[in-house]
Structure formats: C-alpha cells, structure tokens
Motif scaffolding. Structure first.
Motif, PDB file in Angstrom:
ATOM      1  N   VAL A 143      57.532-107.554  16.075  1.00 24.20           N
ATOM      2  CA  VAL A 143      56.334-107.222  15.303  1.00 24.20           C
ATOM      3  C   VAL A 143      56.636-106.109  14.306  1.00 24.20           C
ATOM      4  CG1 VAL A 143      54.013-106.228  15.446  1.00 24.20           C
ATOM      5  CG2 VAL A 143      54.695-108.029  17.026  1.00 24.20           C
ATOM      6  N   SER A 144      57.334-105.084  14.764  1.00 26.21           N
ATOM      7  CA  SER A 144      57.660-103.963  13.888  1.00 26.21           C
ATOM      8  C   SER A 144      58.537-104.425  12.721  1.00 26.21           C
ATOM      9  CB  SER A 144      58.371-102.869  14.687  1.00 26.21           C
ATOM     10  OG  SER A 144      58.606-101.747  13.884  1.00 26.21           O
ATOM     11  N   THR A 145      59.536-105.231  13.012  1.00 22.07           N
ATOM     12  CA  THR A 145      60.439-105.707  11.960  1.00 22.07           C
ATOM     13  C   THR A 145      59.697-106.575  10.951  1.00 22.07           C
ATOM     14  OG1 THR A 145      62.315-105.630  13.471  1.00 22.07           O
ATOM     15  CG2 THR A 145      62.560-106.996  11.501  1.00 22.07           C
ATOM     16  N   TRP A 146      58.922-107.533  11.444  1.00 22.03           N
ATOM     17  CA  TRP A 146      58.217-108.425  10.524  1.00 22.03           C
ATOM     18  C   TRP A 146      57.149-107.704   9.721  1.00 22.03           C
ATOM     19  CZ3 TRP A 146      60.351-112.355   8.619  1.00 22.03           C
ATOM     20  CH2 TRP A 146      61.293-113.071   9.359  1.00 22.03           C
ATOM     21  N   ALA A 147      56.500-106.725  10.314  1.00 19.87           N
ATOM     22  CA  ALA A 147      55.510-105.950   9.555  1.00 19.87           C
ATOM     23  C   ALA A 147      56.191-105.128   8.469  1.00 19.87           C
ATOM     24  CB  ALA A 147      54.723-105.042  10.499  1.00 19.87           C
ATOM     25  N   ASN A 148      57.335-104.551   8.784  1.00 23.72           N
ATOM     26  CA  ASN A 148      58.080-103.799   7.769  1.00 23.72           C
ATOM     27  C   ASN A 148      58.506-104.710   6.626  1.00 23.72           C
ATOM     28  OD1 ASN A 148      57.789-101.523   9.303  1.00 23.72           O
ATOM     29  ND2 ASN A 148      59.942-101.271   9.764  1.00 23.72           N
ATOM     30  N   VAL A 149      58.993-105.898   6.963  1.00 23.74           N
ATOM     31  CA  VAL A 149      59.422-106.857   5.934  1.00 23.74           C
ATOM     32  C   VAL A 149      58.226-107.294   5.090  1.00 23.74           C
ATOM     33  CG1 VAL A 149      60.354-109.181   5.568  1.00 23.74           C
ATOM     34  CG2 VAL A 149      61.465-107.629   7.184  1.00 23.74           C
ATOM     35  N   ALA A 150      57.093-107.550   5.741  1.00 22.28           N
ATOM     36  CA  ALA A 150      55.899-107.974   5.003  1.00 22.28           C
ATOM     37  C   ALA A 150      55.470-106.900   4.008  1.00 22.28           C
ATOM     38  CB  ALA A 150      54.755-108.281   5.969  1.00 22.28           C
ATOM     39  N   ARG A 151      55.558-105.653   4.416  1.00 25.53           N
ATOM     40  CA  ARG A 151      55.177-104.554   3.511  1.00 25.53           C
ATOM     41  C   ARG A 151      56.118-104.483   2.309  1.00 25.53           C
ATOM     42  NH1 ARG A 151      51.908-101.746   0.705  1.00 25.53           N
ATOM     43  NH2 ARG A 151      52.268 -99.527   0.641  1.00 25.53           N
ATOM     44  N   ALA A 152      57.381-104.791   2.504  1.00 25.88           N
ATOM     45  CA  ALA A 152      58.370-104.715   1.430  1.00 25.88           C
ATOM     46  C   ALA A 152      58.473-106.013   0.633  1.00 25.88           C
ATOM     47  CB  ALA A 152      59.736-104.367   2.021  1.00 25.88           C
ATOM     48  N   TRP A 153      57.763-107.042   1.039  1.00 28.35           N
ATOM     49  CA  TRP A 153      57.906-108.373   0.437  1.00 28.35           C
ATOM     50  C   TRP A 153      57.822-108.398  -1.089  1.00 28.35           C
ATOM     51  CZ3 TRP A 153      59.821-112.235   3.128  1.00 28.35           C
ATOM     52  CH2 TRP A 153      59.858-113.490   2.530  1.00 28.35           C
ATOM     53  N   PRO A 154      56.854-107.727  -1.712  1.00 28.32           N
ATOM     54  CA  PRO A 154      56.750-107.813  -3.175  1.00 28.32           C
ATOM     55  C   PRO A 154      57.925-107.182  -3.924  1.00 28.32           C
ATOM     56  CG  PRO A 154      54.754-106.857  -2.229  1.00 28.32           C
ATOM     57  CD  PRO A 154      55.761-106.959  -1.140  1.00 28.32           C
ATOM     58  N   HIS A 155      58.745-106.427  -3.230  1.00 25.76           N
ATOM     59  CA  HIS A 155      59.802-105.663  -3.898  1.00 25.76           C
ATOM     60  C   HIS A 155      61.173-106.328  -3.865  1.00 25.76           C
ATOM     61  CE1 HIS A 155      56.790-102.592  -4.206  1.00 25.76           C
ATOM     62  NE2 HIS A 155      56.627-102.623  -2.883  1.00 25.76           N
ATOM     63  N   GLY A 156      61.275-107.550  -3.402  1.00 22.77           N
ATOM     64  CA  GLY A 156      62.541-108.289  -3.443  1.00 22.77           C
ATOM     65  C   GLY A 156      63.324-108.230  -2.142  1.00 22.77           C
ATOM     66  N   TRP A 157      64.437-108.978  -2.143  1.00 19.63           N
ATOM     67  CA  TRP A 157      65.235-109.146  -0.933  1.00 19.63           C
ATOM     68  C   TRP A 157      65.876-107.854  -0.458  1.00 19.63           C
ATOM     69  CZ3 TRP A 157      64.710-112.839   2.361  1.00 19.63           C
ATOM     70  CH2 TRP A 157      64.174-114.043   1.926  1.00 19.63           C
ATOM     71  N   GLY A 158      66.321-107.021  -1.362  1.00 17.24           N
ATOM     72  CA  GLY A 158      66.936-105.761  -0.959  1.00 17.24           C
ATOM     73  C   GLY A 158      65.975-104.897  -0.169  1.00 17.24           C
TER      74      GLY A 158
END
Length: 140
Positions: free
Chosen positions: A17-32
């Motif tokens: 959950v923590s990992t996917w939430a972090n990724v979701a928050r960063a989603w608009p900013h690209g793969w890096g």
C-alpha cells in the motif's frame, strides 16, 4: 491463521500500500519520479530488517548501526510520509486524515516487521513458551 502469518501479511500489505500510494502520488511526474517514490517504503522496511537481523560487534559498532538505522529510516519514512499525505490531500481527504493516514500505513509495516523479528517461528529452536486460554494448556 497464526500470529506470525498475520505479521507476514501485515508487512506485505503495508509495504504494498505504501509503495503504490507513493507511486500514485508521483505518477504525473514521469517514470523517474515513480521509481524514486517506490524506493522509500522499501528503504524503511530494509533499515528495520538490517538493523535487527545483523549481529553488530562491540559497543561502537552497535551505536554506529543504531545511528545509521535511525538516520536512514527517518529520512525514508519522512519522504514516504510526504508522498502518502500528498496523495490523500489530493483526493480530498480531510486535513487530519491526510496527516494521520500515512502513519497508520507505514506504522503497520514497521509494527509487523518488528513482530516478525522478535518472535521466532514456533518450529524454530528457542521459540518462547506460549499460553493458550488457560494455564493448564501451557505448551512449550
């Protein structure tokens, strides 16, 4: 399900959950940004594991390990917290929910990891004695 299994499920769930939430928050900013965001919860978990499972030689080694684990763990926990809180705020959660929610998610992972590290599997040598509902049912 055994307490150990609950702790294992809690670690996997909290880390996921923590990992996917972090990724979701960063989603608009690209793969890096997405990859970087996924790193922080994993670092929190690994800092706990390495600190607890390594036999640190001498007092100096133990204090260096403690300091490193605290520094690494706090930095990663703070960054993971920022991602999670930002995601909750973005989706309209009330202010206190956005502030406290990340503590519940990462706290679950840390608590379950600590439980696994402090309780040997019941079939391992040196496992602590446990009590069932009554003292007559004492088992070693």
């Amino acid at each position: 399900m055994t307490p150990r299994r609950y702790a294992q499920v809690g670690v996997v769930f909290g880390l996921s959950v923590s990992t996917w939430a972090n990724v979701a928050r960063a989603w608009p900013h690209g793969w890096g940004a997405r990859l970087a965001a996924a790193v922080w919860p994993t670092i929190v978990y690994l800092a706990i594991e390495v600190y607890a499972r390594t036999s640190w030689g001498g007092r100096v080694g133990l204090w260096v390990a403690r300091a490193a684990a605290v520094i690494v763990g706090l930095v990663a926990a703070y960054l993971s917290y920022q991602h999670l809180a930002g995601l909750l705020a973005h989706y309209g959660e009330p202010k206190w929910s956005a502030r406290l929610g990340p503590l519940g998610i990462d706290g679950l992972m840390a608590l379950c990891a600590a439980a696994l590290l402090n309780k040997p599997a019941e079939d391992e040598p040196g496992a602590p004695a446990t009590y069932n509902s009554t003292p007559e049912e004492f088992q070693v």
